[in-house]
Scaffold this active site. Structure first.
Site, PDB file in Angstrom:
ATOM      1  N   CYS A   1       0.654  -1.161  -0.499  1.00  0.00           N
ATOM      2  CA  CYS A   1       0.146   0.092  -0.239  1.00  0.00           C
ATOM      3  C   CYS A   1       0.887   1.058   0.073  1.00  0.00           C
ATOM      4  O   CYS A   1       1.688   1.490   0.752  1.00  0.00           O
ATOM      5  CB  CYS A   1      -0.855  -0.275   1.104  1.00  0.00           C
ATOM      6  SG  CYS A   1      -2.048  -1.266   0.920  1.00  0.00           S
TER       7      CYS A   1
ATOM      8  N   CYS B   1      -2.878  -0.303  -2.931  1.00  0.00           N
ATOM      9  CA  CYS B   1      -4.012   0.146  -2.136  1.00  0.00           C
ATOM     10  C   CYS B   1      -3.341   1.312  -1.388  1.00  0.00           C
ATOM     11  O   CYS B   1      -2.528   1.904  -1.477  1.00  0.00           O
ATOM     12  CB  CYS B   1      -3.721  -0.862  -1.155  1.00  0.00           C
ATOM     13  SG  CYS B   1      -2.664  -1.878  -1.294  1.00  0.00           S
TER      14      CYS B   1
END
Length: 305
Positions: A121, A202
């Site tokens: 992420c 993400c």
């Protein structure tokens, strides 16, 4: 009686010889036809398979395998369970002996599944018309990953491939450009890989665009505009940060308040993404100035007062 037997034998010999002659004539005709057809194919093949882009990279198998092993054994040993031989066979199966203008994303799905891996992420860096700068920044900062920094992108970066329905099944002389046929092996591969890269993103994602392009920094027809932003997951991605970079010494055709950037932010906000935009993101501009330290555009970068 002897005369009749001799006549019968003569007739049998005549019939046998006639059959042999017919058979030989048929064989000769078949050989001639085969030769003519083969010659015609040889004459037509170069015209049919003459494309405008470069052909399949020489020693493609060795290049792909070498990059794969380097990626999973040296760069990211945590991915050492990837089977590079299966990955190569899957890529080969996607295009060998196939019409290079009739490739589908389904042809690449087994490869995508074999080579996919998680993207941390806040690390995804997308780009459009800033290829060299985005990759240099990702490499120097080591905080971001472009598509070309994933296993799939790393293996395929700057190499080409396409098939041919006839032997040997691979065209090393030329491959079709997107302008010749959109469903060519390279275009379909990068579109499919880009879709998967976007789906895996993400946290906060970044996109680096070129504000020196007269036609506008954001183009709906680009891979970023037509595939990647449409496959970002609002449930996984919290925000999109836009870095609008201008070429050193180049025109500043568009800023963050420009028309195409407004269109981009509108698309993203309609999909419930928070967006920010920054002109000439300083860490990236500093990298630009490494190569242009004396240019007037870099005075702010080198000013010590």
């Amino acid at each position: 009686m002897p005369f009749q037997q001799g006549s019968a034998r003569t007739r049998q010999r005549t019939v046998l010889l006639g059959g042999i002659v017919v058979l030989l004539a048929g064989l000769v005709l078949a050989v001639v036809l085969a030769s003519v057809l083969t010659h015609s194919k040889r004459e037509l093949a170069p015209k049919m398979l003459k494309w405008k882009d470069r052909g399949t990279t020489k020693n493609l198998q060795e290049v792909i395998l070498g990059r794969c092993y380097n990626y999973v054994m040296v760069r990211y040993p945590e991915l050492g369970d990837k089977d590079c031989l299966k990955i190569w066979e899957s890529l080969k199966h996607a295009f060998v002996y196939k019409d290079p203008c009739n490739i589908t994303s389904e042809d690449y799905q087994p490869l995508m599944e074999l080579a996919s891996h998680p993207i941390p992420c806040n690390k995804s860096l997308f780009w459009s018309k800033t290829s060299d700068l985005a990759h240099r920044y990702a490499k120097s900062s080591q905080n971001f990953l472009t598509l070309e920094d994933t296993l799939l992108g790393y293996m395929a970066d700057r190499v080409s491939w396409c098939g041919d329905p006839s032997a040997p099944g691979i065209n090393y002389e030329s491959c079709p450009k997107r302008s010749e046929c959109e469903s060519n092996p390279s275009s379909v591969f990068w579109k499919t890989a880009s879709k998967m890269f976007a789906e895996a993103a993400c946290g906060v994602v970044q996109v680096m665009l070129n504000g020196s392009i007269e036609a506008g920094a954001f183009r709906s027809s680009s891979i970023f505009g037509s595939i990647e932003i449409l496959n970002l997951n609002p449930d996984k991605v919290s925000a999109v940060h836009i870095w609008l970079m201008h070429d050193i010494g180049g025109p500043q055709s568009e800023s963050c308040s420009g028309h195409s950037i407004k269109r981009l932010t509108s698309i993203l906000e309609e999909r419930n993404f928070k967006t920010t935009c920054e002109d000439n993101y300083r860490p990236v501009q500093l990298l630009q100035c490494v190569h242009n330290p004396d240019h007037t555009d870099c005075r702010l970068c080198t000013n010590t007062t």
